[in-house]
Write a protein that holds these residues in place. Structure first.
Motif, PDB file in Angstrom:
ATOM      1  N   ILE A   1       0.838  -1.205   0.000  1.00 31.66           N
ATOM      2  CA  ILE A   1       0.000   0.000   0.000  1.00 31.66           C
ATOM      3  C   ILE A   1       0.870   1.251   0.000  1.00 31.66           C
ATOM      4  N   SER A   2       2.028   1.193   0.647  1.00 35.12           N
ATOM      5  CA  SER A   2       2.893   2.370   0.665  1.00 35.12           C
ATOM      6  C   SER A   2       3.464   2.635  -0.730  1.00 35.12           C
ATOM      7  N   GLY A   3       3.947   1.596  -1.399  1.00 40.86           N
ATOM      8  CA  GLY A   3       4.517   1.767  -2.736  1.00 40.86           C
ATOM      9  C   GLY A   3       3.468   2.210  -3.740  1.00 40.86           C
TER      10      GLY A   3
ATOM     11  N   LEU B   1       8.286  -2.291  -8.533  1.00 44.89           N
ATOM     12  CA  LEU B   1       8.849  -3.647  -8.459  1.00 44.89           C
ATOM     13  C   LEU B   1       8.399  -4.317  -7.161  1.00 44.89           C
ATOM     14  N   ASP B   2       8.022  -5.558  -7.248  1.00 42.61           N
ATOM     15  CA  ASP B   2       7.744  -6.297  -6.013  1.00 42.61           C
ATOM     16  C   ASP B   2       8.206  -7.737  -6.171  1.00 42.61           C
ATOM     17  N   ASN B   3       8.754  -8.265  -5.092  1.00 38.54           N
ATOM     18  CA  ASN B   3       9.313  -9.620  -5.146  1.00 38.54           C
ATOM     19  C   ASN B   3       8.246 -10.708  -5.113  1.00 38.54           C
ATOM     20  N   HIS B   4       7.021 -10.371  -4.713  1.00 39.91           N
ATOM     21  CA  HIS B   4       5.978 -11.405  -4.636  1.00 39.91           C
ATOM     22  C   HIS B   4       5.325 -11.637  -5.995  1.00 39.91           C
ATOM     23  N   ASP B   5       4.543 -12.713  -6.076  1.00 40.02           N
ATOM     24  CA  ASP B   5       3.858 -12.990  -7.344  1.00 40.02           C
ATOM     25  C   ASP B   5       2.541 -12.224  -7.455  1.00 40.02           C
TER      26      ASP B   5
ATOM     27  N   GLY C   1       1.525  -6.133  -1.226  1.00 38.44           N
ATOM     28  CA  GLY C   1       2.327  -6.326  -0.014  1.00 38.44           C
ATOM     29  C   GLY C   1       1.552  -7.187   0.972  1.00 38.44           C
ATOM     30  N   HIS C   2       1.427  -6.712   2.205  1.00 36.64           N
ATOM     31  CA  HIS C   2       0.665  -7.470   3.207  1.00 36.64           C
ATOM     32  C   HIS C   2      -0.824  -7.505   2.878  1.00 36.64           C
ATOM     33  N   ALA C   3      -1.272  -6.589   2.048  1.00 34.85           N
ATOM     34  CA  ALA C   3      -2.717  -6.495   1.751  1.00 34.85           C
ATOM     35  C   ALA C   3      -3.050  -7.438   0.592  1.00 34.85           C
TER      36      ALA C   3
ATOM     37  N   GLY D   1      -3.861 -10.854   4.712  1.00 31.04           N
ATOM     38  CA  GLY D   1      -3.015 -10.020   5.572  1.00 31.04           C
ATOM     39  C   GLY D   1      -3.862  -8.837   6.012  1.00 31.04           C
ATOM     40  N   THR D   2      -3.352  -7.646   5.750  1.00 31.75           N
ATOM     41  CA  THR D   2      -3.987  -6.389   6.195  1.00 31.75           C
ATOM     42  C   THR D   2      -5.512  -6.473   6.146  1.00 31.75           C
ATOM     43  N   PHE D   3      -6.112  -6.383   7.325  1.00 26.06           N
ATOM     44  CA  PHE D   3      -7.476  -6.833   7.531  1.00 26.06           C
ATOM     45  C   PHE D   3      -8.531  -5.736   7.376  1.00 26.06           C
ATOM     46  N   SER D   4      -8.197  -4.507   7.779  1.00 27.85           N
ATOM     47  CA  SER D   4      -9.248  -3.491   7.729  1.00 27.85           C
ATOM     48  C   SER D   4      -8.668  -2.082   7.814  1.00 27.85           C
ATOM     49  N   ILE D   5      -9.524  -1.144   7.461  1.00 32.54           N
ATOM     50  CA  ILE D   5      -9.207   0.266   7.712  1.00 32.54           C
ATOM     51  C   ILE D   5      -9.482   0.481   9.192  1.00 32.54           C
TER      52      ILE D   5
ATOM     53  N   THR E   1      12.771  -8.750  -7.505  1.00 29.39           N
ATOM     54  CA  THR E   1      13.376  -8.280  -6.244  1.00 29.39           C
ATOM     55  C   THR E   1      14.468  -7.264  -6.546  1.00 29.39           C
ATOM     56  N   ALA E   2      14.331  -6.059  -6.044  1.00 25.87           N
ATOM     57  CA  ALA E   2      15.411  -5.074  -6.206  1.00 25.87           C
ATOM     58  C   ALA E   2      16.624  -5.575  -5.428  1.00 25.87           C
ATOM     59  N   VAL E   3      17.772  -5.612  -6.097  1.00 26.09           N
ATOM     60  CA  VAL E   3      18.973  -6.131  -5.441  1.00 26.09           C
ATOM     61  C   VAL E   3      20.072  -5.070  -5.312  1.00 26.09           C
TER      62      VAL E   3
ATOM     63  N   CYS F   1       9.912  -0.608   0.412  1.00 22.28           N
ATOM     64  CA  CYS F   1      10.043  -2.011   0.823  1.00 22.28           C
ATOM     65  C   CYS F   1      10.383  -2.076   2.316  1.00 22.28           C
ATOM     66  N   TRP F   2      10.565  -3.290   2.812  1.00 25.73           N
ATOM     67  CA  TRP F   2      10.869  -3.454   4.235  1.00 25.73           C
ATOM     68  C   TRP F   2      12.230  -2.843   4.549  1.00 25.73           C
ATOM     69  N   HIS F   3      12.290  -2.140   5.671  1.00 29.85           N
ATOM     70  CA  HIS F   3      13.531  -1.420   5.981  1.00 29.85           C
ATOM     71  C   HIS F   3      14.728  -2.340   6.194  1.00 29.85           C
TER      72      HIS F   3
ATOM     73  N   ASN G   1       7.204   3.139   3.346  1.00 31.35           N
ATOM     74  CA  ASN G   1       6.783   1.912   4.036  1.00 31.35           C
ATOM     75  C   ASN G   1       6.319   2.254   5.464  1.00 31.35           C
ATOM     76  N   ALA G   2       5.415   1.422   5.960  1.00 33.21           N
ATOM     77  CA  ALA G   2       4.939   1.586   7.345  1.00 33.21           C
ATOM     78  C   ALA G   2       6.112   1.556   8.322  1.00 33.21           C
ATOM     79  N   ASP G   3       7.187   0.862   7.968  1.00 33.71           N
ATOM     80  CA  ASP G   3       8.385   0.822   8.828  1.00 33.71           C
ATOM     81  C   ASP G   3       8.927   2.227   9.094  1.00 33.71           C
TER      82      ASP G   3
ATOM     83  N   TYR H   1       5.105   1.888  12.701  1.00 32.76           N
ATOM     84  CA  TYR H   1       3.681   1.883  13.065  1.00 32.76           C
ATOM     85  C   TYR H   1       2.962   0.983  12.068  1.00 32.76           C
ATOM     86  N   ALA H   2       2.414  -0.134  12.529  1.00 36.69           N
ATOM     87  CA  ALA H   2       1.971  -1.202  11.624  1.00 36.69           C
ATOM     88  C   ALA H   2       0.556  -0.996  11.093  1.00 36.69           C
ATOM     89  N   TYR H   3       0.348   0.124  10.454  1.00 38.25           N
ATOM     90  CA  TYR H   3      -1.012   0.402   9.971  1.00 38.25           C
ATOM     91  C   TYR H   3      -1.004   0.993   8.571  1.00 38.25           C
ATOM     92  N   THR H   4      -2.116   0.797   7.889  1.00 39.03           N
ATOM     93  CA  THR H   4      -2.272   1.284   6.525  1.00 39.03           C
ATOM     94  C   THR H   4      -2.146   2.803   6.446  1.00 39.03           C
ATOM     95  N   ASP H   5      -2.702   3.505   7.414  1.00 45.47           N
ATOM     96  CA  ASP H   5      -2.606   4.973   7.350  1.00 45.47           C
ATOM     97  C   ASP H   5      -1.146   5.417   7.422  1.00 45.47           C
TER      98      ASP H   5
END
Ligand SMILES: Cc1cc2nc3c(=O)[nH]c(=O)nc-3n(C[C@H](O)[C@H](O)[C@H](O)COP(=O)(O)OP(=O)(O)OC[C@H]3O[C@@H](n4cnc5c(N)ncnc54)[C@H](O)[C@@H]3O)c2cc1C
Length: 654
Positions: A105-107, A127-131, A135-137, A154-158, A408-410, A446-448, A629-631, A635-639
């Motif tokens: 959601i951040s990207g 770019l994202d490493n997943h298929d 992200g978590h959503a 993953g990410t369950f709600s607003i 995956t960005a390397v 991406c993840w810090h 990124n939320a990192d 703070y582990a939230y969508t906002d």
């Protein structure tokens, strides 16, 4: 004695059997060039697999979330083996206005904000490493008999403990989500109207015997069962049935009703300062002096918020979360120093809630629709729920915005000195090859913890701060059942199971929206959601998360499946549940790198004492590279994912 695998249904041909390591081997996949499907890891070769019609990740079952293969390139970087294997890279020749690393959601929000600033024709590569994107959503789809069922991977709600910022709220509105309309779609009284309530499952390994008993929703989650005035009655009912020591029952009631001041002579501020330094488990055991069974019963209560049990959550936070034992302390309402933001009550924030059947995957899909309209058909925030994303359109020459999955960005570096460079080059691994593309700006969403490995030119202090950003490991498991008659027989809607593999089991939140119809009759297929946080009680929080992550990476899907079947059989067996017959599909969303780490007054001194936090150091913009990124907000939230995207884009050079 353990239930034999045959009785658990381990041999049953549920849909997970059609997938090896989460990659489809359907009849359609047979149409792919045979080099696409390798037996072991199903590593896809350098063709655009996403363009073939069987490619539809939301419908995959088995091990999802961070699926097998998704982290391989990043882990090779960590182990310093990546560039020993890949000596050369190939330029795609592409030059973008912006490259975003991370399609969560951040990207996606960063791309959205950038287009607002630079215009709709701005060229952007995500770019994202997943298929899958989000992200978590993530979204899980199931077909059981004729029924179509959605689950959140993953990410369950607003929702957020603090009110959404102007920017985050503005984005939600721009996507057309009318948060206030949620009650229109939520069958808020469904389970209660059928006589279902939340329960607690006491397991024999922890409490000596398997027993399902009444449990107020403050433990189990799910619909709020009892009016505040009836809570005490519900607790008494629970205690009458619970297999815990008689002394524990007495202590439990004392904990609920006692008005004793355990810290006489201290001011409210001093009491909070003391509570910030001891865990809730210590508070219960050493201060209130309850029987150990009471501590065991509360152990897993804060896991959904923090991925930790009460051994690693401060008593001050437990007070904020309204856990019992603090009435006699007569604390004033002001938050104490070092309190976790999740634990600070906020009425305005509590009212801002919206749950799509696939969680915030709908937000990710709405963002993708704005960025690449052809990829997600439709035009409203409700029709997105049933829209089938066209993955072939995500990375199309025709679109100025492209989302490149399985990438995956390397290595991310300025071409020249960071202060004066006009371009950034991003190298990424995709299907066994390394490619490079260039851009005028780059946002690392991406993840810090990954950033120090891919962006070596950042200052040492910043890299250390980035590396200190732990991630909280979690499993979000969705089990598609053919019916939920056993839940009805046992009058259960949600189960708290403090000693079990998954500590929470709940019938899906009943929401019908945009043409999607949730299950409303016990005879219908339903998704049951289960949650696990792999904790190691007694250790510091960061260590628990590291060990938990290792555990998740080292547990096979088969072991997880056996645990799921066994737990459901033991919990629901008395209601006639048969795991071999009733389970239609299982999707385990494995998140070894889950929630952003939130600072903890027990282990992060700076959080109690004030001063600069690591995330402030970590998120500094460097030349043409900004960090989201939320990192970036710890703070582990969508906002926060949105807030940090907005800030990062605002800091980019024009
Ligand atoms: C199980 C779970 C449940 C949650 N529930 C909620 C909830 O109900 N409400 C809420 O507000 N928040 C919730 N969250 C928090 C969630 O993290 C945020 O809301 C938000 O989705 C985070 O978005 P993000 O883009 O910052 O990070 P992410 O969603 O993690 O996206 C970052 C992406 O970057 C990718 N990436 C990492 N390294 C690289 C690389 N080198 N190259 C390419 N890509 C890379 C990652 O794989 C990931 O796909 C939940 C989180 C989890 C794990």
């Amino acid at each position: 004695m353990k239930t034999p695998d045959r009785d658990l249904g381990m041999q049953r041909n549920i849909t997970r059997r059609d997938f090896i390591n989460g990659v489809a081997l359907t009849a359609g996949a047979a149409l792919l060039p045979c080099s696409l499907v390798a037996a072991e890891q199903c590593v896809l070769q350098p063709v655009e697999a996403e363009k073939f019609s069987p490619y539809y990740p939301p419908a995959l079952t088995g091990l999802r979330g961070s699926h097998p293969g998704a982290s391989d390139a990043a882990h090779c970087l960590r182990d310093d083996t990546f560039f020993k294997t890949f000596l050369t890279s190939q330029s795609t020749g592409e030059i973008y206005d912006l490259i975003v690393v991370g399609g969560g959601i951040s990207g996606l929000s960063a791309a959205h904000f950038y287009r607002k600033r630079a215009g709709a024709n701005a060229s952007i590569l995500i770019l994202d490493n997943h298929d899958d994107f989000g992200g978590h959503a993530k979204r899980n789809e199931f077909r059981v008999n004729q029924a179509f069922r959605l689950g959140f991977g993953g990410t369950f709600s607003i929702e957020s403990p603090a009110p959404y910022s102007r920017e985050a709220r503005g984005l939600i509105e721009e996507l057309g989500i009318d948060v206030a309309s949620y009650p229109k779609y939520h069958h808020g009284n469904l389970y209660r109207s059928l006589g279902l309530h939340s329960k607690i499952f006491f397991d024999k390994e922890t409490f000596g015997v398997d027993r399902l008993v009444t449990g107020p929703s403050s433990f189990a989650g799910g619909e709020k069962d009892y009016a505040d005035s009836e809570q005490e009655k519900a607790w008494k009912q629970m205690l009458a049935q619970a297999p815990i020591a008689p002394q524990a029952k007495q202590d439990f009631m004392r904990l609920l009703t006692d008005n004793r001041d355990y810290f006489p002579g201290l001011s409210s501020t001093e009491k909070k300062a003391s509570l910030a330094r001891i865990s809730y488990a210590s508070f219960l055991r050493d201060v209130v002096q309850v029987h150990d069974d009471v501590v065991k019963l509360f152990q897993a209560v804060p896991q959904p918020l923090f991925g930790l049990g009460i051994d690693a959550v401060a008593a001050q936070d437990a007070w904020g979360l309204d856990l019992p034992g603090f009435a006699g302390l007569k604390l004033d309402a002001a938050p104490g120093k070092g309190m976790n933001r999740d634990a600070i009550p906020n009425e305005e924030a509590e009212k801002y809630f919206f749950h799509f059947p696939d969680g915030n995957a709908s937000i990710a899909r709405l963002l993708v629709r704005q960025l690449i309209p052809a990829a997600v058909p439709g035009n409203s925030a409700t029709d997105v729920v049933m829209a089938r994303a066209d993955y072939a359109k995500l990375d199309s020459a025709a679109s100025p915005v492209k989302i490149r999955l399985n990438s995956t960005a390397v290595r991310v570096k300025h071409l020249g000195d960071a202060a004066s460079a006009t371009e950034v080059e991003v190298a990424y691994a995709r299907h066994g090859q390394v490619y490079t593309a260039r851009a005028r700006n780059c946002v690392l969403a991406c993840w810090h913890v990954v950033i120090p490995y891919i962006c070596e030119e950042l200052p040492q202090k910043q890299r250390e701060a980035l590396a200190s950003a732990q991630k909280v490991p979690l499993l979000y498991t969705n089990v598609a059942l053919r019916n939920w008659k056993a839940f009805q027989k046992l009058n259960a809607s949600a189960v708290y199971a403090p000693g079990c593999y998954h500590t929470r089991v709940a019938l899906d939140i009943p929401v019908s929206i945009g043409g999607y119809e949730c299950a409303r009759q016990p005879e219908e297929a339903i998704v049951v959601h289960m949650m696990k946080t792999p904790c190691q009680p007694g250790r510091p929080s960061r260590e628990q998360h590291t060990l938990g992550r290792i555990e998740l990476y080292n547990t096979t899907f088969e072991e997880m499946e056996r645990n799921i079947r066994d737990q459901l059989a033991r919990t629901l067996g008395a209601g006639g549940f048969d795991p071999a017959r009733d389970i239609a599909a299982i999707t385990v969303n494995r998140w070894p790198h889950g929630y952003a780490y939130e600072y903890n007054s027990l282990f992060d001194k700076f959080w109690r004492e004030g001063g600069e936090t690591p995330c402030e150091v970590a998120r500094q913009t460097f030349g043409r590279i900004a960090i989201a990124n939320a990192d970036a907000g710890a703070y582990a939230y969508t906002d926060e994912a949105i807030n940090q995207a907005w800030r990062a884009v605002g800091e980019l050079k024009s």
